[in-house]
Design a protein around this motif. Sequence first.
Motif, PDB file in Angstrom:
ATOM      1  N   GLN A  59      85.843  75.751 -72.206  1.00 37.74           N
ATOM      2  CA  GLN A  59      86.479  76.155 -70.960  1.00 37.74           C
ATOM      3  C   GLN A  59      86.615  74.844 -70.048  1.00 37.74           C
ATOM      4  O   GLN A  59      85.675  74.059 -69.956  1.00 37.74           O
ATOM      5  CB  GLN A  59      85.737  77.143 -69.850  1.00 37.74           C
ATOM      6  CG  GLN A  59      85.486  78.456 -70.830  1.00 37.74           C
ATOM      7  CD  GLN A  59      84.570  79.444 -70.038  1.00 37.74           C
ATOM      8  OE1 GLN A  59      83.989  78.951 -68.930  1.00 37.74           O
ATOM      9  NE2 GLN A  59      84.495  80.406 -70.314  1.00 37.74           N
ATOM     10  N   CYS A  60      87.857  74.595 -69.441  1.00 38.17           N
ATOM     11  CA  CYS A  60      87.981  73.396 -68.781  1.00 38.17           C
ATOM     12  C   CYS A  60      88.801  73.730 -67.403  1.00 38.17           C
ATOM     13  O   CYS A  60      89.242  74.640 -67.392  1.00 38.17           O
ATOM     14  CB  CYS A  60      88.982  72.321 -69.459  1.00 38.17           C
ATOM     15  SG  CYS A  60      88.282  71.682 -70.952  1.00 38.17           S
ATOM     16  N   GLY A  61      88.105  73.060 -66.229  1.00 41.54           N
ATOM     17  CA  GLY A  61      88.672  73.436 -64.850  1.00 41.54           C
ATOM     18  C   GLY A  61      87.743  73.122 -63.768  1.00 41.54           C
ATOM     19  O   GLY A  61      86.715  72.332 -64.061  1.00 41.54           O
ATOM     20  N   SER A  62      87.756  73.783 -62.650  1.00 40.37           N
ATOM     21  CA  SER A  62      87.053  73.510 -61.635  1.00 40.37           C
ATOM     22  C   SER A  62      86.001  74.719 -61.356  1.00 40.37           C
ATOM     23  O   SER A  62      85.198  74.574 -60.263  1.00 40.37           O
ATOM     24  CB  SER A  62      87.861  73.673 -60.239  1.00 40.37           C
ATOM     25  OG  SER A  62      88.654  74.914 -60.239  1.00 40.37           O
ATOM     26  N   TYR A  63      86.010  75.637 -61.927  1.00 41.75           N
ATOM     27  CA  TYR A  63      85.257  76.680 -61.476  1.00 41.75           C
ATOM     28  C   TYR A  63      84.891  77.764 -62.919  1.00 41.75           C
ATOM     29  O   TYR A  63      86.145  78.089 -63.592  1.00 41.75           O
ATOM     30  CB  TYR A  63      85.611  77.727 -60.584  1.00 41.75           C
ATOM     31  CG  TYR A  63      84.756  78.822 -60.155  1.00 41.75           C
ATOM     32  CD1 TYR A  63      83.381  78.481 -59.562  1.00 41.75           C
ATOM     33  CD2 TYR A  63      84.969  80.161 -60.509  1.00 41.75           C
ATOM     34  CE1 TYR A  63      82.584  79.584 -59.446  1.00 41.75           C
ATOM     35  CE2 TYR A  63      84.164  81.145 -60.018  1.00 41.75           C
ATOM     36  CZ  TYR A  63      83.193  80.831 -59.649  1.00 41.75           C
ATOM     37  OH  TYR A  63      82.112  81.884 -59.159  1.00 41.75           O
ATOM     38  N   PHE A  64      83.654  78.049 -63.325  1.00 46.00           N
ATOM     39  CA  PHE A  64      83.720  78.613 -64.420  1.00 46.00           C
ATOM     40  C   PHE A  64      82.675  80.288 -64.338  1.00 46.00           C
ATOM     41  O   PHE A  64      82.236  80.633 -65.319  1.00 46.00           O
ATOM     42  CB  PHE A  64      83.043  77.847 -65.665  1.00 46.00           C
ATOM     43  CG  PHE A  64      83.450  76.616 -65.846  1.00 46.00           C
ATOM     44  CD1 PHE A  64      84.663  76.599 -66.402  1.00 46.00           C
ATOM     45  CD2 PHE A  64      82.785  75.387 -65.416  1.00 46.00           C
ATOM     46  CE1 PHE A  64      85.368  75.175 -66.576  1.00 46.00           C
ATOM     47  CE2 PHE A  64      83.459  74.248 -65.410  1.00 46.00           C
ATOM     48  CZ  PHE A  64      84.452  74.074 -65.851  1.00 46.00           C
ATOM     49  N   GLY A  65      82.635  80.645 -63.241  1.00 43.32           N
ATOM     50  CA  GLY A  65      81.889  81.892 -62.995  1.00 43.32           C
ATOM     51  C   GLY A  65      82.614  83.177 -63.575  1.00 43.32           C
ATOM     52  O   GLY A  65      83.912  83.102 -63.761  1.00 43.32           O
ATOM     53  N   GLU A  66      81.866  84.082 -63.831  1.00 47.12           N
ATOM     54  CA  GLU A  66      82.437  85.380 -64.425  1.00 47.12           C
ATOM     55  C   GLU A  66      83.338  86.062 -63.311  1.00 47.12           C
ATOM     56  O   GLU A  66      84.213  87.113 -63.909  1.00 47.12           O
ATOM     57  CB  GLU A  66      81.256  86.154 -64.861  1.00 47.12           C
ATOM     58  CG  GLU A  66      80.569  85.362 -65.962  1.00 47.12           C
ATOM     59  CD  GLU A  66      81.219  84.844 -67.002  1.00 47.12           C
ATOM     60  OE1 GLU A  66      82.356  85.506 -67.423  1.00 47.12           O
ATOM     61  OE2 GLU A  66      80.952  83.635 -67.640  1.00 47.12           O
ATOM     62  N   ASP A  67      83.531  85.765 -62.129  1.00 51.13           N
ATOM     63  CA  ASP A  67      84.243  86.393 -61.407  1.00 51.13           C
ATOM     64  C   ASP A  67      85.686  85.938 -61.180  1.00 51.13           C
ATOM     65  O   ASP A  67      86.725  86.394 -60.467  1.00 51.13           O
ATOM     66  CB  ASP A  67      83.569  86.475 -59.908  1.00 51.13           C
ATOM     67  CG  ASP A  67      83.194  85.164 -59.254  1.00 51.13           C
ATOM     68  OD1 ASP A  67      83.423  84.186 -59.896  1.00 51.13           O
ATOM     69  OD2 ASP A  67      82.939  85.040 -58.140  1.00 51.13           O
ATOM     70  N   ASP A  68      85.845  84.808 -62.068  1.00 48.13           N
ATOM     71  CA  ASP A  68      87.113  84.565 -62.242  1.00 48.13           C
ATOM     72  C   ASP A  68      88.119  85.137 -63.670  1.00 48.13           C
ATOM     73  O   ASP A  68      88.855  84.532 -64.216  1.00 48.13           O
ATOM     74  CB  ASP A  68      87.197  82.775 -62.645  1.00 48.13           C
ATOM     75  CG  ASP A  68      88.592  82.132 -62.818  1.00 48.13           C
ATOM     76  OD1 ASP A  68      89.495  82.713 -61.814  1.00 48.13           O
ATOM     77  OD2 ASP A  68      88.749  81.299 -63.313  1.00 48.13           O
ATOM     78  N   ILE A  69      87.438  86.156 -63.772  1.00 50.63           N
ATOM     79  CA  ILE A  69      87.996  87.048 -64.866  1.00 50.63           C
ATOM     80  C   ILE A  69      88.890  88.377 -64.222  1.00 50.63           C
ATOM     81  O   ILE A  69      88.045  88.722 -63.372  1.00 50.63           O
ATOM     82  CB  ILE A  69      87.158  87.891 -65.810  1.00 50.63           C
ATOM     83  CG1 ILE A  69      86.230  86.786 -66.642  1.00 50.63           C
ATOM     84  CG2 ILE A  69      87.688  88.608 -66.900  1.00 50.63           C
ATOM     85  CD1 ILE A  69      85.045  87.164 -67.324  1.00 50.63           C
ATOM     86  N   GLU A  70      90.270  88.265 -64.436  1.00 46.87           N
ATOM     87  CA  GLU A  70      91.113  89.247 -63.919  1.00 46.87           C
ATOM     88  C   GLU A  70      91.425  90.091 -65.142  1.00 46.87           C
ATOM     89  O   GLU A  70      92.128  89.674 -65.813  1.00 46.87           O
ATOM     90  CB  GLU A  70      92.033  88.977 -63.041  1.00 46.87           C
ATOM     91  CG  GLU A  70      92.992  90.059 -62.459  1.00 46.87           C
ATOM     92  CD  GLU A  70      94.268  89.619 -61.767  1.00 46.87           C
ATOM     93  OE1 GLU A  70      94.905  90.561 -61.456  1.00 46.87           O
ATOM     94  OE2 GLU A  70      94.376  88.259 -61.555  1.00 46.87           O
ATOM     95  N   ARG A  71      90.773  91.542 -65.230  1.00 52.88           N
ATOM     96  CA  ARG A  71      91.117  92.242 -66.316  1.00 52.88           C
ATOM     97  C   ARG A  71      92.630  93.228 -66.143  1.00 52.88           C
ATOM     98  O   ARG A  71      92.616  93.636 -65.125  1.00 52.88           O
ATOM     99  CB  ARG A  71      89.948  93.121 -66.814  1.00 52.88           C
ATOM    100  CG  ARG A  71      88.765  92.075 -67.267  1.00 52.88           C
ATOM    101  CD  ARG A  71      87.865  93.151 -67.851  1.00 52.88           C
ATOM    102  NE  ARG A  71      86.689  92.516 -68.442  1.00 52.88           N
ATOM    103  CZ  ARG A  71      85.616  91.906 -67.647  1.00 52.88           C
ATOM    104  NH1 ARG A  71      85.592  92.020 -66.547  1.00 52.88           N
ATOM    105  NH2 ARG A  71      84.773  91.253 -68.357  1.00 52.88           N
TER     106      ARG A  71
END
Length: 481
Positions: A454-466
């Motif tokens: 994973q590459c980016g600015s934020y890796f929290g699990e709340d950045d998942i939109e299902r």
Amino acid sequence: MKIIPVILSGGAGTRLWPVSRKAYPKPFMQLADGKTLAELTFDRAMGIATEGEVVTVTSRDYYFLCKDIYKKNPQCDLDKQTFLLEPTGRNTAPAIALAALNIQQQHGDEAIMVVMPSDHLIKDHQTFNATVQQAATLAADGHLTTFGIFPTAPETGYGYIKAGTKLNEQAAVIEQFVEKPSLEVAKSYLASGDYSWNSGMFAFQVGALLTAMQDTAADVLSASQACYAATDTSGTQIEFDLDQFMTLPDISIDYAVMERASKRAVVDSRFDWNDIGSWNAMASLSDSDEAGNRVEGKAITVDSQNCYIRAGDRLVATVGVSDLMVVDTTDAVLIAHKDKSQGVKDVVQFLKAKDHEAAVYHKTVHRPWGSYTILEDEDDCKVKRLVVKPGQVLSLQLHHKRSEHWTVVSGTAKVRVGDEEFMLEANHSVYIPVETLHRLENPTDEDIALIEVQCGSYFGEDDIERFEDIYGRIDDKQATS
């Protein structure tokens, strides 16, 4: 007489940290022989179930773990297993009430439910089975029956049951429940011969339990009935609504019913029993060397005495120490004096207060589709190894703040990126840009292993939109992938 075992499967993961954690509590941790307490409990339940039917009260997070474990038993027919899924923990009284309502619906008031926590270790199945039959006979006569464990020491960590008038050679009327005593009081209990340890196991005739609950805990019963009535109970996977479930009183079956009911009994239980409530209890399961050290895994002890060492992947060495517990995992190490084993839960409380993920998760996290292991977690990237079980499908999702790269290590995956679907074989990779729909599934009969970067600015699990999920997690921000 129809016997339906009821397994209570869950836990807070506090007393056996760092191996046991909230996302993977004590029933699922491996013992020295490679088996889990949940597996052994289910095997024991199958040994007493009249027709191979077992009711398991657990959570959705543990449901898939339980199913995988149960399938190991060659006698298990998953179509006969009922899972009652709690959206959050609510103590034993509502859990048992909901199980009773389910059994009543399926089998009527005469069925006998034998309640078994999934974190007990019992090796003497023959004596256990015979004791269950004794308890079931009393339950069929209307007694709310508990299994009193014959005490072998003045244990201060257990509640006690005082026996009254004898009902037969192995059972008596319950005179009193007693909270965890001081050492001196526990010694007097042991000397009197009238007390047993409260095991937390029970045998109830369903109708008798619900009638008693109406008398002693009507609020628990009415709330449980309303919750059950509002739920689709047509299948074997029954999931309760969170808002409805939160109306259930948070109370144990002991306080709600057993301490107040009029017709109750205790069966003198002489089978071996261990609730493995501390690392000292876990240590007692291992053989000791000449210096009193008990070792699981790769460890070296030099001039060390009376230590318990549970090593993970790393070699653990002790030099010149005594009376220590050393428990090593990939992301945490516990070192404690063996007389302070109950203080482990204070470590977990500290971690929870700091919102530290080690209170909940391991580096390897189990999911319905398989598992993932965090290999690297930095500010600019996160690297995981995913293992996807045969026939399983990750959710159709996208991320707003990170891109992903998938490289298949072994197996063949079916991948969707945007509107394109294709097969991805070992040694091949795919790039998933930010804001792009993607999904991975395993259409084969072997595990798939892959590396996710994973590459980016934020890796929290709340950045998942299902958008689609076969496990019902569309609105679940706590589950990954």
